[in-house]
Design an enzyme around this catalytic site. Structure first.
Site, mmCIF file in Angstrom:
data_model
loop_
_atom_site.group_PDB
_atom_site.id
_atom_site.type_symbol
_atom_site.label_atom_id
_atom_site.label_comp_id
_atom_site.label_asym_id
_atom_site.label_seq_id
_atom_site.Cartn_x
_atom_site.Cartn_y
_atom_site.Cartn_z
ATOM 1 N N CYS A 73 0.819 -1.211 0.000
ATOM 2 C CA CYS A 73 0.000 0.000 0.000
ATOM 3 C C CYS A 73 0.855 1.265 0.000
ATOM 4 O O CYS A 73 1.991 1.252 0.464
ATOM 5 C CB CYS A 73 -0.864 0.022 1.252
ATOM 6 S SG CYS A 73 -1.841 -1.446 1.468
ATOM 7 N N ARG A 87 5.350 0.107 -6.192
ATOM 8 C CA ARG A 87 5.359 -0.705 -4.977
ATOM 9 C C ARG A 87 4.329 -1.820 -5.023
ATOM 10 O O ARG A 87 4.349 -2.705 -4.185
ATOM 11 C CB ARG A 87 5.085 0.187 -3.761
ATOM 12 C CG ARG A 87 6.093 1.310 -3.612
ATOM 13 C CD ARG A 87 5.774 2.141 -2.400
ATOM 14 N NE ARG A 87 6.057 1.409 -1.193
ATOM 15 C CZ ARG A 87 7.155 1.528 -0.470
ATOM 16 N NH1 ARG A 87 8.072 2.378 -0.848
ATOM 17 N NH2 ARG A 87 7.341 0.826 0.608
ATOM 18 N N TRP A 109 -3.046 -2.633 -1.489
ATOM 19 C CA TRP A 109 -2.628 -3.984 -1.892
ATOM 20 C C TRP A 109 -3.429 -4.906 -0.978
ATOM 21 O O TRP A 109 -3.201 -4.945 0.228
ATOM 22 C CB TRP A 109 -1.124 -4.121 -1.669
ATOM 23 C CG TRP A 109 -0.506 -5.382 -2.170
ATOM 24 C CD1 TRP A 109 -0.109 -5.648 -3.448
ATOM 25 C CD2 TRP A 109 -0.144 -6.527 -1.397
ATOM 26 N NE1 TRP A 109 0.454 -6.891 -3.519
ATOM 27 C CE2 TRP A 109 0.451 -7.456 -2.276
ATOM 28 C CE3 TRP A 109 -0.257 -6.877 -0.054
ATOM 29 C CZ2 TRP A 109 0.911 -8.696 -1.856
ATOM 30 C CZ3 TRP A 109 0.210 -8.108 0.363
ATOM 31 C CH2 TRP A 109 0.789 -9.002 -0.538
ATOM 32 N N ASN A 133 -1.838 2.079 5.833
ATOM 33 C CA ASN A 133 -0.966 0.967 5.413
ATOM 34 C C ASN A 133 -0.711 0.110 6.641
ATOM 35 O O ASN A 133 -0.564 0.635 7.742
ATOM 36 C CB ASN A 133 0.391 1.484 4.931
ATOM 37 C CG ASN A 133 0.289 2.275 3.645
ATOM 38 O OD1 ASN A 133 -0.755 2.320 3.017
ATOM 39 N ND2 ASN A 133 1.394 2.891 3.263
ATOM 40 N N GLY A 134 -0.567 -1.190 6.447
ATOM 41 C CA GLY A 134 -0.282 -2.071 7.591
ATOM 42 C C GLY A 134 -1.475 -2.967 7.872
ATOM 43 O O GLY A 134 -2.405 -3.067 7.062
ATOM 44 N N GLU A 143 19.266 -16.777 -7.431
ATOM 45 C CA GLU A 143 18.783 -15.449 -7.805
ATOM 46 C C GLU A 143 18.246 -15.451 -9.244
ATOM 47 O O GLU A 143 17.217 -14.835 -9.532
ATOM 48 C CB GLU A 143 19.922 -14.436 -7.629
ATOM 49 C CG GLU A 143 19.648 -13.026 -8.071
ATOM 50 C CD GLU A 143 18.500 -12.339 -7.327
ATOM 51 O OE1 GLU A 143 17.945 -12.913 -6.377
ATOM 52 O OE2 GLU A 143 18.133 -11.223 -7.734
ATOM 53 N N LYS A 159 14.458 -14.394 -10.231
ATOM 54 C CA LYS A 159 14.166 -13.319 -11.202
ATOM 55 C C LYS A 159 13.201 -13.825 -12.265
ATOM 56 O O LYS A 159 12.236 -13.154 -12.605
ATOM 57 C CB LYS A 159 15.452 -12.833 -11.900
ATOM 58 C CG LYS A 159 16.388 -11.997 -11.091
ATOM 59 C CD LYS A 159 15.941 -10.575 -10.850
ATOM 60 C CE LYS A 159 15.144 -10.443 -9.596
ATOM 61 N NZ LYS A 159 15.811 -10.396 -8.338
ATOM 62 N N GLU A 209 9.565 -14.500 -10.822
ATOM 63 C CA GLU A 209 8.758 -13.386 -10.315
ATOM 64 C C GLU A 209 8.259 -12.448 -11.398
ATOM 65 O O GLU A 209 7.213 -11.832 -11.233
ATOM 66 C CB GLU A 209 9.467 -12.611 -9.193
ATOM 67 C CG GLU A 209 10.635 -11.772 -9.616
ATOM 68 C CD GLU A 209 11.219 -10.957 -8.456
ATOM 69 O OE1 GLU A 209 10.466 -10.532 -7.574
ATOM 70 O OE2 GLU A 209 12.441 -10.757 -8.454
ATOM 71 N N HIS A 220 20.248 -35.434 -6.403
ATOM 72 C CA HIS A 220 19.529 -35.955 -5.233
ATOM 73 C C HIS A 220 18.015 -35.782 -5.385
ATOM 74 O O HIS A 220 17.292 -35.786 -4.398
ATOM 75 C CB HIS A 220 20.025 -35.267 -3.962
ATOM 76 C CG HIS A 220 21.474 -35.529 -3.703
ATOM 77 N ND1 HIS A 220 21.949 -36.741 -3.280
ATOM 78 C CD2 HIS A 220 22.569 -34.737 -3.862
ATOM 79 C CE1 HIS A 220 23.266 -36.691 -3.169
ATOM 80 N NE2 HIS A 220 23.667 -35.478 -3.521
ATOM 81 N N LYS A 262 6.893 -4.020 -4.164
ATOM 82 C CA LYS A 262 8.313 -3.692 -4.087
ATOM 83 C C LYS A 262 8.830 -3.842 -2.676
ATOM 84 O O LYS A 262 9.915 -4.339 -2.439
ATOM 85 C CB LYS A 262 8.535 -2.265 -4.601
ATOM 86 C CG LYS A 262 9.992 -1.803 -4.554
ATOM 87 C CD LYS A 262 10.866 -2.661 -5.449
ATOM 88 C CE LYS A 262 12.337 -2.282 -5.383
ATOM 89 N NZ LYS A 262 13.191 -3.350 -5.936
HETATM 90 O O1 M6R Z 1 13.624 -4.374 0.303
HETATM 91 P P1 M6R Z 1 14.213 -5.710 0.627
HETATM 92 O O2 M6R Z 1 15.562 -5.907 0.008
HETATM 93 O O3 M6R Z 1 14.213 -6.032 2.077
HETATM 94 O O4 M6R Z 1 13.238 -6.756 -0.088
HETATM 95 C C1 M6R Z 1 13.410 -8.128 0.103
HETATM 96 C C2 M6R Z 1 12.586 -8.903 -0.892
HETATM 97 O O5 M6R Z 1 11.224 -8.624 -0.717
HETATM 98 C C3 M6R Z 1 12.983 -8.589 -2.331
HETATM 99 O O6 M6R Z 1 14.323 -8.837 -2.567
HETATM 100 C C4 M6R Z 1 12.145 -9.437 -3.306
HETATM 101 O O7 M6R Z 1 12.465 -10.786 -3.191
HETATM 102 C C5 M6R Z 1 12.348 -8.953 -4.732
HETATM 103 N N1 M6R Z 1 11.094 -8.926 -5.412
HETATM 104 C C6 M6R Z 1 13.260 -9.809 -5.518
HETATM 105 O O8 M6R Z 1 13.458 -9.334 -6.808
#
Ligand code: M6R
Length: 613
Positions: free
Chosen positions: A2, A27, A79, A105-106, A486, A490, A493, A509, A608
């Site tokens: 949010c 975000r 959100w 928010n929250g 990673e 990527k 997501e 395994h 975000k």
């Molecule tokens: O702001 P932060 O680095 O704490 O965020 C952590 C994760 O939410 C963030 O890295 C998330 O996994 C990304 N979408 C990855 O690309």
């Protein structure tokens, strides 16, 4: 997650609020709304879907007292948590007597019991949200003093909030408060812009006040007062936001993610600036300051983070053990916070976070601090909560990251971990020569990154050949094992392709059963201590018909004979390889998402900065 934007001043408020919301779009959200104080009372409009839907719904042809001009207003992107993303669940929420409006928010954790209490008192509700419960609760306490009513309501609340509230009968007053969800007050000339993210503020002012947990502010055209939610006055310092408007705009790129991938050479140069003294052969980390002795004496390191930052933490585990010889563990923040973690004397906790606001990382940090750990932040967002709550820290200085998929922050986090590991190592075991060699290698990284990025179009062409495959594997060993994880994150997501990242040797395994003819398997296969073993793993995949996409060292002719496709990276020392090997994987994911028509910068269901548990 949010977003909140609120304004007190004399500019044309509706476009200003909408523009602010657009700055927060990255975000993640699924509905939006705003409230403007007009001469005839509140104008409230809400809409499910994008901000453009809200914009289209706003009736800007209103005239006279109802004209959409006013000097106070607030807006929100939601959100969905409690209830689906509908117009009715979108914020602002009014109390049931239509006297108070709220954006929030929250999460109000005890919303169910509060709702029951308020229902018994005769109040009623029109949405499924926890926020409306808080709005009604504020209304319940409201007797002509909004700040007082907010304080009384917050006493009853369990959970987290960043909120802004307005009352119809106090048309020049905005009340804001925070606990566990960021809120910043931008202080302009005769105007105040409150937002949950500085991105919505910087085009108006770079002077900001960061509210801490359990603090609130009462803002009116002539000024603002800050106090705790228990009404104890607090004096707040005005800080300067570090980034500019230009940094949060696309600047000719099609997507923020692509911009941020290509910004990495510059971003890493900025991250290194002033921290590597080649002349003296030393690392300079000002942020550690008074704690440098404790840092060097640390007997154990716990790295806590989420998502991409957790992957950077895995690289850190190698760095701190390899270079600084300190036993290191990497913990998912969401797990760490609910375990009964053992923090002995000499434990240093590193909280890694791009946003500095991730709820789980923040909670893990607080848990570790409560148990007596020395805490260090490796954070990008200057002034963020994690940055402020750690004992000391090192900023990434890679500039704001807007794309939901974290890219340049990952590399910045590894650079900072490397520098921290080196500065500890040099004060313990590392010779000057070894340090010099490392520093020479690290300052070459920005230029080497540029070379890797030149392969973007061939990465796109290869990705296009496999774009209809729904399962991918990413494998690596040693320092490149976190890079494989990673790469998989990527891809999934932003392109919604199922991908798994693994240490290459783990494949046999279990996951080897997944390999069928034509399945794309990405190997991070640069020359290094485990190169030969990795070649063995490549053969295992080939024997089962898998297609090999390798990220390999420049000049490695052999790999071209075994892999179906090869992207190359310049030679560097093994600990720094992730800074180069991750780039083709970021580009692969980006191109896959574009080829599949996915919304690269705002992938579905993602936010975000994850400020709820
Ligand atoms: O702001 P932060 O680095 O704490 O965020 C952590 C994760 O939410 C963030 O890295 C998330 O996994 C990304 N979408 C990855 O690309």
């Amino acid at each position: 997650m949010c977003g909140i934007v609120a304004y007190v001043g004399n500019k044309d408020i509706c476009p200003l609020l909408l523009e602010g919301l657009k700055r927060l779009e990255y975000r993640g959200y699924d509905s939006a709304g705003l409230c403007v104080g007009t001469k005839a009372g509140f104008y409230v409009k809400r809409a499910a879907g994008r901000i453009s839907v809200l914009e289209a719904a706003i009736d800007d042809k209103m005239h006279g007292d109802k004209a959409l001009v006013g000097n106070i207003g607030m807006a929100h992107t939601r959100w969905a948590t409690h209830g689906p993303p509908t117009e009715c669940n979108a914020h602002p929420h009014m109390d049931d007597q239509q006297r108070v409006a709220l954006v929030h928010n929250g999460i109000i954790e005890n919303f169910a019991s509060l709702k029951q209490f308020l229902t018994e008192k005769g109040h009623h509700f029109s949405s499924e949200t926890d926020t409306e419960v808080l709005a009604v609760l504020i209304g319940h306490f409201y007797q002509g003093d909004l700040a007082k009513a907010v304080q009384l309501a917050l006493r009853e609340v369990r959970g987290t909030y960043g909120l802004a509230a307005m009352a119809v009968s106090e048309p020049d007053t905005l009340v804001v408060a925070r606990r566990g969800s960021p809120l910043i007050i931008g202080v302009g000339k005769d105007e105040y812009i409150v937002a949950s993210d500085a991105a919505a503020i910087v085009e108006h002012t770079t002077q900001v006040v960061y509210l801490n947990d359990n603090e609130m502010a009462v803002i009116r055209p002539g000024g603002f007062k800050t106090m705790t939610t228990d009404d104890i006055p607090v004096t707040k310092a005005i800080n300067e936001v570090e980034f500019s408007l230009q940094q949060i705009e696309l600047g000719g790129y099609e997507h923020f993610m692509l911009k941020e991938i290509f910004e990495q050479p510059e971003a890493i140069a900025n991250c290194l600036r002033g921290r590597v003294d080649l002349h003296e052969g030393r690392v300079v980390l000002g942020g550690i300051g008074a704690y440098s002795r404790d840092v060097v004496r640390a007997r154990r390191i716990i790295i806590t983070a989420c998502g991409t930052a957790w992957h950077a933490g895995l690289v850190g585990e190698f760095l701190f053990e390899d270079l600084a010889k300190i036993p290191t563990e990497v913990e998912y923040a969401s797990e760490f916070r609910y375990r009964n973690p053992i923090i002995e004397e000499g434990t240093m906790v590193l909280a890694i976070s791009q946003s500095g606001e991730t709820a789980d990382t923040l909670a893990a940090l607080r848990e570790a601090k409560d148990r007596g750990a020395l805490s260090l932040g490796i954070v990008n967002a200057v002034g963020s909560t994690i940055a402020r709550e750690t004992d000391a820290g090192i900023y990434l200085h890679v500039g704001p990251e807007i794309g939901v998929a974290s890219t340049k922050a990952f590399c910045g986090q590894i650079v900072v971990e490397s520098l921290l590991a080196l500065s500890i190592a040099r004060r313990k075991y590392m010779s000057q020569n070894v340090l010099n060699e490392f520093l020479q290698a690290i300052i070459k990284i920005p230029d080497q990154m540029r070379k890797v990025l030149e392969q973007s179009s061939s990465i796109r062409d290869v990705t296009a050949q496999y774009i209809h495959r729904e399962n991918w594997l990413f494998l690596g060993r040693g320092y490149n094992y976190p890079v494989a994880l990673e790469g998989a994150l990527k891809l999934k997501e932003i392109s919604y392709i199922h991908a798994e990242g693994l240490p290459a040797a783990e494949m046999k395994h279990g996951p080897i059963a997944l390999i069928n003819p034509g399945m794309p398997v990405v190997f991070v296969a640069t020359r290094g201590s485990q190169y030969e073993k990795l070649l063995g793993n490549i053969q295992e995949v080939k024997a089962r018909g898998g297609k090999i996409i390798a990220v390999a060292s420049e000049g490695d002719d052999y790999i071209h004979r075994v892999a179906d496709h090869v992207f190359t990276v310049p030679e560097t020392i093994e600990p720094l390889q992730p800074l180069l090997t991750v780039l083709p994987l970021q580009l692969l994911a980006y191109h896959a998402a574009v080829l599949r028509n996915c919304n690269v910068d705002k992938p579905r269901n993602l936010a975000k900065s994850v400020t709820v548990e």
